[in-house]
Design an enzyme around this catalytic site. Sequence first.
Site, PDB file in Angstrom:
ATOM      1  N   GLY A  28       0.821  -1.208   0.000  1.00  0.00           N
ATOM      2  CA  GLY A  28       0.000   0.000   0.000  1.00  0.00           C
ATOM      3  C   GLY A  28       0.850   1.250   0.000  1.00  0.00           C
ATOM      4  N   THR A  29       0.510   2.161  -0.915  1.00  0.00           N
ATOM      5  CA  THR A  29       1.297   3.387  -1.042  1.00  0.00           C
ATOM      6  C   THR A  29       0.432   4.625  -0.780  1.00  0.00           C
ATOM      7  OG1 THR A  29       0.835   3.387  -3.409  1.00  0.00           O
ATOM      8  CG2 THR A  29       2.905   2.388  -2.720  1.00  0.00           C
ATOM      9  N   GLY A  30      -0.530   4.486   0.139  1.00  0.00           N
ATOM     10  CA  GLY A  30      -1.303   5.649   0.581  1.00  0.00           C
ATOM     11  C   GLY A  30      -0.518   6.380   1.677  1.00  0.00           C
ATOM     12  N   LEU A  31      -1.217   7.231   2.413  1.00  0.00           N
ATOM     13  CA  LEU A  31      -0.522   8.005   3.461  1.00  0.00           C
ATOM     14  C   LEU A  31       0.137   7.085   4.482  1.00  0.00           C
ATOM     15  CD1 LEU A  31      -3.093  10.900   4.188  1.00  0.00           C
ATOM     16  CD2 LEU A  31      -1.116  10.936   2.660  1.00  0.00           C
ATOM     17  N   PHE A 134     -14.768  21.716  11.343  1.00  0.00           N
ATOM     18  CA  PHE A 134     -15.233  20.418  10.865  1.00  0.00           C
ATOM     19  C   PHE A 134     -16.166  19.805  11.897  1.00  0.00           C
ATOM     20  CE2 PHE A 134     -14.107  17.467   7.381  1.00  0.00           C
ATOM     21  CZ  PHE A 134     -13.639  18.389   6.455  1.00  0.00           C
ATOM     22  N   GLN A 255     -18.846   3.854   8.320  1.00  0.00           N
ATOM     23  CA  GLN A 255     -19.390   5.224   8.276  1.00  0.00           C
ATOM     24  C   GLN A 255     -20.014   5.599   6.933  1.00  0.00           C
ATOM     25  OE1 GLN A 255     -16.678   8.948   8.374  1.00  0.00           O
ATOM     26  NE2 GLN A 255     -17.739   8.951  10.320  1.00  0.00           N
ATOM     27  N   HIS A 257     -20.930   8.903   4.988  1.00  0.00           N
ATOM     28  CA  HIS A 257     -20.703  10.348   4.990  1.00  0.00           C
ATOM     29  C   HIS A 257     -22.007  11.022   4.580  1.00  0.00           C
ATOM     30  CE1 HIS A 257     -19.134  14.275   3.945  1.00  0.00           C
ATOM     31  NE2 HIS A 257     -17.947  13.942   4.413  1.00  0.00           N
ATOM     32  N   LEU A 267     -17.918  12.342  -3.185  1.00  0.00           N
ATOM     33  CA  LEU A 267     -17.952  13.133  -1.954  1.00  0.00           C
ATOM     34  C   LEU A 267     -18.030  14.633  -2.193  1.00  0.00           C
ATOM     35  CD1 LEU A 267     -17.739  12.256   1.049  1.00  0.00           C
ATOM     36  CD2 LEU A 267     -15.546  13.405   1.016  1.00  0.00           C
ATOM     37  N   THR A 269     -17.159  17.401   0.182  1.00  0.00           N
ATOM     38  CA  THR A 269     -16.485  17.447   1.483  1.00  0.00           C
ATOM     39  C   THR A 269     -17.278  18.143   2.591  1.00  0.00           C
ATOM     40  OG1 THR A 269     -14.541  18.260   2.670  1.00  0.00           O
ATOM     41  CG2 THR A 269     -15.173  19.507   0.756  1.00  0.00           C
ATOM     42  N   GLU A 270     -17.048  17.622   3.801  1.00  0.00           N
ATOM     43  CA  GLU A 270     -17.615  18.264   4.988  1.00  0.00           C
ATOM     44  C   GLU A 270     -17.084  19.700   5.118  1.00  0.00           C
ATOM     45  OE1 GLU A 270     -17.786  15.532   8.272  1.00  0.00           O
ATOM     46  OE2 GLU A 270     -17.216  17.123   9.650  1.00  0.00           O
ATOM     47  N   ARG A 301     -20.741  12.891  11.831  1.00  0.00           N
ATOM     48  CA  ARG A 301     -21.321  12.334  10.608  1.00  0.00           C
ATOM     49  C   ARG A 301     -22.451  11.340  10.838  1.00  0.00           C
ATOM     50  NH1 ARG A 301     -15.604  11.660   7.381  1.00  0.00           N
ATOM     51  NH2 ARG A 301     -15.406  13.883   6.964  1.00  0.00           N
ATOM     52  N   HIS A 367     -18.456   5.448   3.118  1.00  0.00           N
ATOM     53  CA  HIS A 367     -17.265   6.292   3.177  1.00  0.00           C
ATOM     54  C   HIS A 367     -16.061   5.680   3.875  1.00  0.00           C
ATOM     55  CE1 HIS A 367     -15.195  10.104   3.077  1.00  0.00           C
ATOM     56  NE2 HIS A 367     -15.002  10.075   4.384  1.00  0.00           N
ATOM     57  N   GLU A 398      -6.451   2.931   7.100  1.00  0.00           N
ATOM     58  CA  GLU A 398      -7.868   2.557   7.168  1.00  0.00           C
ATOM     59  C   GLU A 398      -8.087   1.053   7.306  1.00  0.00           C
ATOM     60  OE1 GLU A 398     -10.441   4.683   4.471  1.00  0.00           O
ATOM     61  OE2 GLU A 398     -12.091   3.290   4.846  1.00  0.00           O
ATOM     62  N   ARG A 409     -16.051   7.872  13.220  1.00  0.00           N
ATOM     63  CA  ARG A 409     -14.864   8.721  13.066  1.00  0.00           C
ATOM     64  C   ARG A 409     -15.268  10.177  12.841  1.00  0.00           C
ATOM     65  NH1 ARG A 409     -12.272  10.922   8.656  1.00  0.00           N
ATOM     66  NH2 ARG A 409     -13.128   9.649   6.970  1.00  0.00           N
ATOM     67  N   SER A 414      -8.944  10.893   9.734  1.00  0.00           N
ATOM     68  CA  SER A 414      -8.471   9.692   9.055  1.00  0.00           C
ATOM     69  C   SER A 414      -7.158   9.916   8.324  1.00  0.00           C
ATOM     70  CB  SER A 414      -9.528   9.204   8.067  1.00  0.00           C
ATOM     71  OG  SER A 414      -8.965   8.232   7.260  1.00  0.00           O
TER      72      SER A 414
HETATM   73  C1  LIG Z   1     -13.623  11.052  -1.223  1.00  0.00           C
HETATM   74  C2  LIG Z   1     -12.973  10.931   0.119  1.00  0.00           C
HETATM   75  C3  LIG Z   1     -12.501  12.068   0.753  1.00  0.00           C
HETATM   76  C4  LIG Z   1     -11.874  11.962   1.988  1.00  0.00           C
HETATM   77  N1  LIG Z   1     -11.445  13.104   2.608  1.00  0.00           N
HETATM   78  C5  LIG Z   1     -10.843  12.990   3.819  1.00  0.00           C
HETATM   79  C6  LIG Z   1     -10.384  14.169   4.506  1.00  0.00           C
HETATM   80  O1  LIG Z   1     -10.498  15.292   4.002  1.00  0.00           O
HETATM   81  N2  LIG Z   1      -9.803  14.006   5.709  1.00  0.00           N
HETATM   82  C7  LIG Z   1      -9.657  12.788   6.301  1.00  0.00           C
HETATM   83  O2  LIG Z   1      -9.142  12.695   7.397  1.00  0.00           O
HETATM   84  N3  LIG Z   1     -10.047  11.662   5.647  1.00  0.00           N
HETATM   85  C8  LIG Z   1     -10.625  11.743   4.436  1.00  0.00           C
HETATM   86  N4  LIG Z   1     -11.025  10.591   3.787  1.00  0.00           N
HETATM   87  C9  LIG Z   1     -10.569   9.289   4.291  1.00  0.00           C
HETATM   88  C10 LIG Z   1      -9.079   9.120   3.993  1.00  0.00           C
HETATM   89  O3  LIG Z   1      -8.764   9.685   2.744  1.00  0.00           O
HETATM   90  C11 LIG Z   1      -8.631   7.654   3.965  1.00  0.00           C
HETATM   91  O4  LIG Z   1      -9.177   6.959   5.040  1.00  0.00           O
HETATM   92  C12 LIG Z   1      -7.102   7.549   4.051  1.00  0.00           C
HETATM   93  O5  LIG Z   1      -6.509   8.378   3.078  1.00  0.00           O
HETATM   94  C13 LIG Z   1      -6.661   6.105   3.876  1.00  0.00           C
HETATM   95  O6  LIG Z   1      -5.267   6.058   3.744  1.00  0.00           O
HETATM   96  P1  LIG Z   1      -4.533   4.637   3.695  1.00  0.00           P
HETATM   97  O7  LIG Z   1      -3.082   4.938   3.588  1.00  0.00           O
HETATM   98  O8  LIG Z   1      -5.002   3.807   4.805  1.00  0.00           O
HETATM   99  O9  LIG Z   1      -5.083   3.944   2.371  1.00  0.00           O
HETATM  100  P2  LIG Z   1      -5.015   4.321   0.808  1.00  0.00           P
HETATM  101  O10 LIG Z   1      -4.608   5.704   0.552  1.00  0.00           O
HETATM  102  O11 LIG Z   1      -6.281   3.863   0.218  1.00  0.00           O
HETATM  103  O12 LIG Z   1      -3.893   3.377   0.264  1.00  0.00           O
HETATM  104  C14 LIG Z   1      -4.130   1.995   0.088  1.00  0.00           C
HETATM  105  C15 LIG Z   1      -3.044   1.453  -0.802  1.00  0.00           C
HETATM  106  O13 LIG Z   1      -3.091   0.036  -0.754  1.00  0.00           O
HETATM  107  C16 LIG Z   1      -3.022  -0.467  -2.058  1.00  0.00           C
HETATM  108  N5  LIG Z   1      -3.626  -1.798  -2.107  1.00  0.00           N
HETATM  109  C17 LIG Z   1      -4.875  -2.173  -1.740  1.00  0.00           C
HETATM  110  N6  LIG Z   1      -5.026  -3.499  -1.925  1.00  0.00           N
HETATM  111  C18 LIG Z   1      -3.851  -3.959  -2.421  1.00  0.00           C
HETATM  112  C19 LIG Z   1      -3.373  -5.229  -2.826  1.00  0.00           C
HETATM  113  N7  LIG Z   1      -4.143  -6.322  -2.776  1.00  0.00           N
HETATM  114  N8  LIG Z   1      -2.127  -5.333  -3.299  1.00  0.00           N
HETATM  115  C20 LIG Z   1      -1.319  -4.238  -3.393  1.00  0.00           C
HETATM  116  N9  LIG Z   1      -1.716  -3.012  -3.033  1.00  0.00           N
HETATM  117  C21 LIG Z   1      -2.954  -2.874  -2.547  1.00  0.00           C
HETATM  118  C22 LIG Z   1      -3.757   0.561  -2.887  1.00  0.00           C
HETATM  119  O14 LIG Z   1      -3.464   0.379  -4.222  1.00  0.00           O
HETATM  120  C23 LIG Z   1      -3.173   1.826  -2.272  1.00  0.00           C
HETATM  121  O15 LIG Z   1      -1.895   2.062  -2.794  1.00  0.00           O
HETATM  122  C24 LIG Z   1     -11.695  10.696   2.579  1.00  0.00           C
HETATM  123  C25 LIG Z   1     -12.188   9.566   1.948  1.00  0.00           C
HETATM  124  C26 LIG Z   1     -12.877   9.684   0.759  1.00  0.00           C
HETATM  125  C27 LIG Z   1     -13.523   8.476   0.175  1.00  0.00           C
END
Ligand SMILES: Cc1cc2nc3c(=O)[nH]c(=O)nc-3n(C[C@H](O)[C@H](O)[C@H](O)COP(=O)(O)OP(=O)(O)OC[C@H]3O[C@@H](n4cnc5c(N)ncnc54)[C@H](O)[C@@H]3O)c2cc1C
Length: 594
Positions: A28-31, A134, A255, A257, A267, A269-270, A301, A367, A398, A409, A414
Amino acid sequence: MKDPKVLTEKVVDVPLRNIHKHDVVIIGTGLAGLWAAIKCKSAGLDTACMTKLSMPQRSHSTAAQGGIAASLGSLEEDYWEWHMFDTVKGSDFLADQDAAEILTRDAITIVREYEHMGAPFSRTPDGLIAQRKFGGHVKDFGRGGPVLRACYAADRTGHVLLHTLWQKALELGVRFYTEMFAISLISDGPKCAGVVTWDTKNGGLHAFKAKATLIATGGYGRAWKITATSYSYTADGQYMALRAGVPLEDMEFFQFHPTGLFDRGILMTEGCRGEGGYLINDLGERFMKNYAPEKMELAPRDIVSRAITSEIEAGRGINGGPYIYLDIRHLGAEIINTRLPQIREISIKFAGVDPIHEPIPIVPTAHYSMGGIPTDVDGRVLFDGKSQIFSGLYAAGECACVSVHGANRLGCNSTLDASVFGRRCGLTIVKDFANLEHLPLEEDSAKMAKEEIEFIWNQKGSIRPEEIRNELQTGMQNYVAVFREEKGLLKMISIIEDMHKKMKEMLISDKSLAYNTTLMEAMELRHLIAAAEAVTYGALNRTESRGAQARRDYPKRDDENWLKHTLYFRDESGFRFDYKDVRLTRFVPEERKY
Ligand SMILES: Cc1cc2nc3c(=O)[nH]c(=O)nc-3n(C[C@H](O)[C@H](O)[C@H](O)COP(=O)(O)OP(=O)(O)OC[C@H]3O[C@@H](n4cnc5c(N)ncnc54)[C@H](O)[C@@H]3O)c2cc1C
């Protein structure tokens, strides 16, 4: 040397592409994943990060709009203790308070570190980081009005935070693998040796050996029809953990939203309400006065989503229809164009509505997953959900449940959770590293991954996976959404049981190796069904209403019987529940009013 033999047994003509070896492998390459990668790589560990997407910057975090919460106290009085109280109260007192304390204390450090890495936050005329109001974030331990706590970059906060981290990770030399779909952990009891993946580009399996493996795969909002979440939100990480014997925690708390674009779920946004937007019913009333008279549109929410759903059910949706209005016209063109430009663009493109001149039609949208893989406050996965450490396995973001959000939440908590606990997880891996080792791969290390591929590849039925997915999403939308009750939940269980049968009668027409999206989607569907099952059984089991779990047949919170976390175990023989206490440190549960 056993390793080369690991995958020699061919999986339906699927070749073994490679066996990789790193100190740390992050799925996973999210935050969450990127924060951990930066901390591990900065400490000199050979760190690899993988995503099933075509590029890391497409991770769902990039969609985050409204902000990241931190009690900087630079624009007005604010303290982490107030933030902690709001988080705990928002959670309907189910959050573990030691974890909520870490979240809210570390929030300030996180925002400063983002700033030092160059994250382009919106600024005040004096050059300070801009902050907005918020839902549920208030002053003085809930006694005061809304507080300026959400740091933001217009309505594209996730985009700038994710890009800031990605650039830092590139600069440090983190190794990235893209279009690499993680399927199963390589584990033996509570010991993790790495992960087996499917190579989306070329087809074929890869084995990744690692001393530390981190699951940071996000949520599973795609189990519902109206959803704000990305296509990749399919519970892959949660499913891997379940199959390795780990329970999932508090899955009944999902949750909705309040403000998704009508019919689409995208979305709004809130931050729209944080900037002063109103919610209006067909009578032109700001109906939140009847549900949260003090905090109005800035109530948490769960409360706002229930209010909107109730208005629609009472026939007060716009023209009696299934939506209400989010009205931001009174904010004026300048604020809308500078602070909410993306919202305006999405409304125009997807609803044909320019919010400068017209109200936006909205409806609650799936959401965020409050539950997930249980961890300790340092990100170590708990094999029994309670205290037994799964050696070499970590989870954050998440997909994990630490638990800071409990039953509901708060907005902007998040991006914060993923950042604080992703970073903390990276630091924990560095700390644990001397005691971790590369475990040898065994002959059957890829057994579960092979089983997943073969299960799908060998299907000879006539039901298309998308038909089953549609059924899942419609059922979850109808029976396991903002309000729940026994009858609907039982109906959903029978739908799921039927889907299990249908999953053995699928039509998999594409048998190619490269970019076989049918195979990927069928695997994701299997994961979504497993998550939906955990949510539905959990919701049925918890006979109370708390946060996002609103049971019409059990409308009251029941602290005597349910002030506890649910642990959902699942294996081939069936499922079972266990429970663990909520860690209360500072705040005594009280009635939740806004
Ligand atoms: C539209 C929207 C707006 C939002 N706005 C806010 C906000 O303003 N403030 C706030 O606090 N929260 C917000 N959230 C929630 C928040 O964005 C997320 O909960 C948070 O960014 C999740 O980060 P993460 O690093 O856990 O996952 P992600 O950023 O989803 O990263 C998951 C990673 O895992 C990888 N992955 C998944 N499955 C596999 C697999 N089988 N093999 C390899 N890779 C895989 C994906 O490709 C991705 O790279 C929002 C959510 C939504 C839906």
